[in-house]
Scaffold this active site. Structure first.
Site, PDB file in Angstrom:
ATOM      1  N   GLY A 109       0.745  -1.230  -0.089  1.00 22.39           N
ATOM      2  CA  GLY A 109       0.163   0.030   0.015  1.00 22.39           C
ATOM      3  C   GLY A 109       0.880   1.362  -0.029  1.00 22.39           C
ATOM      4  N   SER A 110       0.416   2.192  -0.511  1.00 18.34           N
ATOM      5  CA  SER A 110       0.852   3.387  -0.502  1.00 18.34           C
ATOM      6  C   SER A 110       0.110   4.666  -1.178  1.00 18.34           C
ATOM      7  CB  SER A 110       2.380   3.547  -1.220  1.00 18.34           C
ATOM      8  OG  SER A 110       2.931   4.598  -1.142  1.00 18.34           O
ATOM      9  N   ARG A 111       0.578   5.266  -2.340  1.00 13.76           N
ATOM     10  CA  ARG A 111      -0.273   6.237  -2.969  1.00 13.76           C
ATOM     11  C   ARG A 111       0.249   6.707  -4.427  1.00 13.76           C
ATOM     12  NH1 ARG A 111       0.083  12.601  -0.743  1.00 13.76           N
ATOM     13  NH2 ARG A 111       0.006  13.618  -2.610  1.00 13.76           N
TER      14      ARG A 111
END
Length: 219
Positions: free
Chosen positions: A187-189
């Site tokens: 997960g991140s952006r």
């Protein structure tokens, strides 16, 4: 359920470690000890969580010359006009999507076209919602030019836990909308930059489905 190749090593290593931990406790603790059962249950839950990070959903490829689709699953956390300084060096509309650890972690090409620009930036590991994560975290910058010469820029951005960015494109590649271009582990952006005259089709807090949700429509 199909699993992504990026997870094979992590899943195998996790399984081996958990097996050794459980075997060790079975040997050290008396038969029937509550700690053995609790550790087994915790190990199964942990392994399921790791496996779900790498699931590959069945999705129909979205194809539209005028529309920009979401490059990842997640939640829209930013829609604003900014000055993009790396490639455009001018104003653009930024749409940012936050990927939680529970989202699918695959990244897809938001439009069809040719990769005009690609650069990997080593950097920090600030939390993904930090205002400076877009410019100071480890990240990639990818620019795709469509058939009428419109450039769309997007960035894979690492977060505090996501320290493994993978990409499968390079400058000069011809890519198709909604096809896989990379992967961010845990997960991140992802930030997407579109022209100011593009019609934004999402709102803040909207949930996106990668390769399916329409983020913007080009003039």
């Amino acid at each position: 359920m199909k699993l992504h190749r990026e997870g094979y090593t992590i899943m195998t290593a996790t399984a081996i470690v958990l097996i050794f931990i459980n075997l060790g406790l079975n040997y050290l603790l008396p038969e029937g000890h509550w700690g053995v059962g609790l550790t087994l249950v915790a190990s199964i839950v942990l392994f399921i969580l790791v496996v779900q990070f790498f699931r590959v959903p069945k999705r129909l490829a979205y194809q539209s010359e005028k529309q920009v689709v979401a490059p990842c699953d997640g939640k829209v956390v930013v829609i604003e006009e900014v000055v993009e300084t790396e490639y455009f060096k001018g104003p653009r509309r930024q749409i940012s999507i936050f990927m939680s650890p529970l989202n699918v972690h695959i990244n897809w090409n938001p439009i069809s076209g040719v990769i005009q620009y690609f650069k990997y930036h080593p950097g920090l590991y600030l939390v993904a919602w930090h205002p400076k994560s877009s410019t100071e975290n480890e990240r990639t910058t990818v620019v795709i030019r469509n058939h009428v010469g419109v450039d769309i820029l997007f960035r894979q951005i690492a977060g505090a836990a996501a320290r493994r960015i993978r990409w499968y494109v390079k400058e000069g590649d011809q890519v198709e909308q909604s096809t896989e271009m990379g992967f961010i582990k845990f997960g991140s952006r992802v930030d997407i930059f579109v022209p100011l005259d593009a019609a934004i089709k999402v709102n803040l807090q909207d949930k996106t489905v990668g390769s399916v949700t329409v983020l913007a429509e080009l003039k």
